[in-house]
Design an enzyme around this catalytic site. Structure first.
Site, short mmCIF file in Angstrom:
data_model
loop_
_atom_site.label_atom_id
_atom_site.label_comp_id
_atom_site.label_asym_id
_atom_site.label_seq_id
_atom_site.Cartn_x
_atom_site.Cartn_y
_atom_site.Cartn_z
N THR A 124 13.18 -29.59 59.30
CA THR A 124 12.04 -28.53 59.10
C THR A 124 10.81 -29.15 59.08
O THR A 124 10.69 -30.33 58.49
CB THR A 124 12.28 -27.68 58.01
N PRO B 20 6.21 -28.68 58.97
CA PRO B 20 5.09 -27.63 58.47
C PRO B 20 4.77 -26.30 59.57
O PRO B 20 4.78 -25.32 59.25
CB PRO B 20 3.92 -28.31 58.50
N ASN B 21 5.09 -26.89 60.93
CA ASN B 21 4.79 -25.57 61.74
C ASN B 21 6.19 -25.18 62.39
O ASN B 21 6.13 -24.69 63.31
CB ASN B 21 3.80 -25.96 63.00
N GLY C 58 9.84 -23.91 61.09
CA GLY C 58 10.75 -23.81 60.28
C GLY C 58 11.93 -22.95 60.69
O GLY C 58 12.83 -23.58 61.48
N SER C 59 11.70 -21.47 60.70
CA SER C 59 12.73 -20.84 61.29
C SER C 59 12.75 -21.11 63.03
O SER C 59 13.99 -21.19 63.47
CB SER C 59 12.67 -19.24 61.20
N TRP D 234 10.56 -30.40 52.99
CA TRP D 234 11.43 -29.92 52.05
C TRP D 234 13.06 -30.42 52.48
O TRP D 234 13.91 -29.71 52.39
CB TRP D 234 11.84 -28.30 52.72
N ILE D 235 12.90 -31.76 52.55
CA ILE D 235 14.27 -32.39 53.06
C ILE D 235 15.05 -32.74 51.76
O ILE D 235 14.58 -33.70 50.94
CB ILE D 235 13.84 -33.75 53.79
N GLY E 280 18.78 -8.99 28.42
CA GLY E 280 17.52 -8.78 27.65
C GLY E 280 16.49 -9.98 27.56
O GLY E 280 16.49 -10.64 28.53
N GLU F 122 18.76 -23.42 55.52
CA GLU F 122 19.63 -23.02 56.46
C GLU F 122 19.62 -21.76 57.19
O GLU F 122 20.73 -21.30 57.59
CB GLU F 122 21.11 -23.48 55.79
C1 FAD Z 1 15.06 -25.78 48.31
C2 FAD Z 1 14.96 -25.87 49.88
C3 FAD Z 1 15.75 -27.05 50.37
C4 FAD Z 1 15.64 -27.14 51.73
N1 FAD Z 1 16.22 -28.26 52.56
C5 FAD Z 1 16.23 -28.43 53.71
C6 FAD Z 1 16.77 -29.63 54.36
O1 FAD Z 1 17.54 -30.43 53.71
N2 FAD Z 1 16.45 -29.89 55.54
C7 FAD Z 1 15.49 -29.27 56.50
O2 FAD Z 1 15.39 -29.70 57.47
N3 FAD Z 1 14.80 -28.20 55.80
C8 FAD Z 1 15.27 -27.68 54.68
N4 FAD Z 1 14.59 -26.80 53.96
C9 FAD Z 1 13.51 -25.99 54.81
C10 FAD Z 1 14.30 -24.54 55.17
O3 FAD Z 1 15.45 -24.83 55.89
C11 FAD Z 1 13.23 -23.58 55.86
O4 FAD Z 1 12.19 -23.34 54.74
C12 FAD Z 1 13.54 -22.46 56.47
O5 FAD Z 1 14.34 -22.73 57.45
C13 FAD Z 1 12.34 -21.34 56.47
O6 FAD Z 1 11.40 -22.15 57.22
P1 FAD Z 1 9.86 -22.04 56.82
O7 FAD Z 1 9.65 -22.19 55.33
O8 FAD Z 1 9.06 -22.69 57.88
O9 FAD Z 1 9.58 -20.37 56.94
P2 FAD Z 1 9.05 -19.69 58.16
O10 FAD Z 1 10.06 -19.97 59.28
O11 FAD Z 1 7.57 -19.81 58.36
O12 FAD Z 1 9.24 -18.08 57.79
C14 FAD Z 1 8.50 -17.20 57.17
C15 FAD Z 1 9.06 -15.86 57.00
O13 FAD Z 1 9.17 -15.30 58.14
C16 FAD Z 1 10.56 -14.82 58.69
N5 FAD Z 1 10.68 -15.05 60.00
C17 FAD Z 1 10.55 -16.31 60.80
N6 FAD Z 1 10.77 -16.06 62.11
C18 FAD Z 1 11.31 -14.61 62.00
C19 FAD Z 1 11.75 -13.74 63.00
N7 FAD Z 1 12.24 -14.29 64.21
N8 FAD Z 1 12.14 -12.40 62.82
C20 FAD Z 1 11.88 -11.76 61.53
N9 FAD Z 1 11.56 -12.75 60.43
C21 FAD Z 1 11.32 -14.29 60.76
C22 FAD Z 1 11.39 -15.74 57.75
O14 FAD Z 1 12.73 -15.20 57.62
C23 FAD Z 1 10.39 -15.89 56.46
O15 FAD Z 1 10.79 -14.63 55.72
C24 FAD Z 1 14.60 -26.53 52.70
C25 FAD Z 1 13.82 -25.39 51.89
C26 FAD Z 1 14.19 -25.07 50.57
C27 FAD Z 1 13.30 -23.90 49.89
#
Ligand code: FAD
Length: 388
Positions: free
Chosen positions: A126, A128-129, A131-132, A156-157, A346, A370
């Site tokens: 993951t 900053p720009n 994630g999903s 978030w690693i 409660g 994940e």
């Molecule tokens: C506690 C924790 C542990 C983590 N550990 C790791 C790790 O070990 N290694 C690692 O690499 N990452 C890790 N992560 C990162 C995690 O995998 C990402 O936060 C996650 O994949 C979501 O990415 P984002 O935060 O950038 O959200 P974004 O991708 O920006 O998503 C924002 C919102 O938009 C929604 N969205 C995005 N695209 C779509 C779409 N096409 N259709 C509908 N909705 C969409 C998402 O579901 C979400 O609700 C961790 C995160 C947390 C909170």
């Protein structure tokens, strides 16, 4: 489909349950307050054989099947999501990924040490720009002689602050996206020791809600050199490596969520039996009974889905859809269970005198990492519809 546990699955379940209930659960509140997990717990997990559980015996593991691993995660998740998360990243995202994609030399170098816990692993996808949309990553790997020079940023690693070994994903051919229209084409996976010059890490800022005992890092790569022999999988196969690892990791998260839901049910049944209001135990009230019945039905359904996905993996079948269904349902069931559990306790549910407020905070993480609940729905729908 027969879900009777085999003797070795029962053995793993008993081992994990005893460790989780006797060693992890009593420490969970203190770990949450202190924001860290003691080294001794990780060492105990290694000594008990949990960290290398699913690794073949030739690499120092216990040769567990997928069902045994799911049972172990369920038990750990029932006690504490930070401990379960530590193990899922170390074992399912890192060791299993090396087992599946590594060269024989990489397997022999890393897997026995990961199983012993003398190396801890993290998985750096993951950014900053990105994630999903992981394929949109901006980290680059530029070939320079026999080395790749990696630059970029990961957030978030999990285990990132304490890991000795990182699986790092970076794009070695950003122009491939323009040429082929497929932006994941240039992505490579690298096995990088975290003491490599140019690997910088700091504590992930601003993490307050849950998984407080987990170690989460913000990582920077600054002209970090990785030899071509550090490639995990072939050049350009990094995205496949990342997605295959997540398929296994998601089953771990689903099983962990099942454990959280079960813990909520256990806590609610206990409380409903003992808390008295209006001259009787609150379990006599129909609305409390309905809440308990709903949680129990969710727990049973989540368990069947998790065990089915594990069973399919053990048959060697492709289980992407079933794993995503298990992750989606089990995490949402656990969110519902934790929500009900806080209400049912409660005012006590709002205090850390009882563990349900921690379950409520932790479970949101499982719904996000994940692959968020939205992304699981996309995976499931894609499997149903096929690609156009
Ligand atoms: C506690 C924790 C542990 C983590 N550990 C790791 C790790 O070990 N290694 C690692 O690499 N990452 C890790 N992560 C990162 C995690 O995998 C990402 O936060 C996650 O994949 C979501 O990415 P984002 O935060 O950038 O959200 P974004 O991708 O920006 O998503 C924002 C919102 O938009 C929604 N969205 C995005 N695209 C779509 C779409 N096409 N259709 C509908 N909705 C969409 C998402 O579901 C979400 O609700 C961790 C995160 C947390 C909170």
């Amino acid at each position: 489909m027969d879900f009777t546990l085999t003797a070795s699955q029962s053995e793993v379940q008993s081992l994990a349950r005893a460790f989780a209930q006797n060693r992890v659960a009593p420490l969970a509140r203190e770990m949450d307050e202190r924001g860290e997990m003691p080294l001794s717990l990780r060492q105990e997990m290694a000594v008990l054989g949990l960290l290398g559980g699913p690794m073949p015996k030739e690499y120092g593991g216990g040769g567990w099947d997928a069902a045994s691993l799911a049972l172990c995660y369920e038990e750990l998740g029932r006690a504490d999501s930070s401990v379960r998360g530590f193990m899922t990243v170390h074992t399912s995202l890192v060791s299993q990924c090396i087992l599946q994609w590594g060269s024989e030399e990489q397997r022999q170098t890393y897997l026995p040490q990961l199983a012993r816990g003398s190396l801890i692993g993290c998985y750096c996808l993951t950014e900053p720009n990105a994630g999903s949309d992981a394929a949109g990553m901006e980290s680059t790997a530029t070939l320079d002689g026999d080395d790749y020079v990696i630059n970029g940023e990961k957030i978030w690693i999990t285990n990132g602050g304490l890991a000795h070994l990182a699986i790092v994903f970076a794009n070695a051919d950003p122009s491939a996206a323009l040429r082929t229209g497929r932006k994941h084409k240039g992505i490579c996976a690298f096995l990088v020791p975290t003491d490599t010059p140019g690997f910088h890490r700091e504590k992930m800022p601003g993490k307050e809600l849950g998984h407080r005992a987990s170690d989460h890092a913000h990582i920077l790569f600054e002209n970090m050199r990785a030899p071509a022999t550090a490639l995990l999988g072939g050049r350009g196969e990094g995205f496949k490596v990342a997605m295959a690892a997540l398929d296994g990791g998601r089953l771990g998260v689903a099983a962990g969520a099942l454990g959280v839901a079960q813990a909520c049910l256990d806590a609610c049944v206990d409380f409903a039996r003992t808390r008295r209001q209006f001259g009787q135990r609150i379990g006599n009230f129909e609305m409390i009974q309905a809440a308990l019945a709903d949680i129990a039905a969710d727990v049973d359904a989540a368990r069947l889905l998790v065990y089915r996905a594990a069973w399919l993996r053990d048959q060697g079948a492709k289980a992407t859809r079933e794993t995503s269904i298990a992750k989606l349902f089990a995490t949402e069931a656990a969110v519902r269970a934790a929500n009900q559990a806080v209400l049912l306790h409660g005012g006590r549910g709002y205090s850390n005198e009882y563990p349900v407020e921690r379950y409520y905070r932790d479970i949101k993480g499982l719904q996000i990492y994940e692959g968020t609940a939205h992304i699981q729905r996309i995976v499931i729908a894609r499997e149903l519809l096929g690609r156009e």
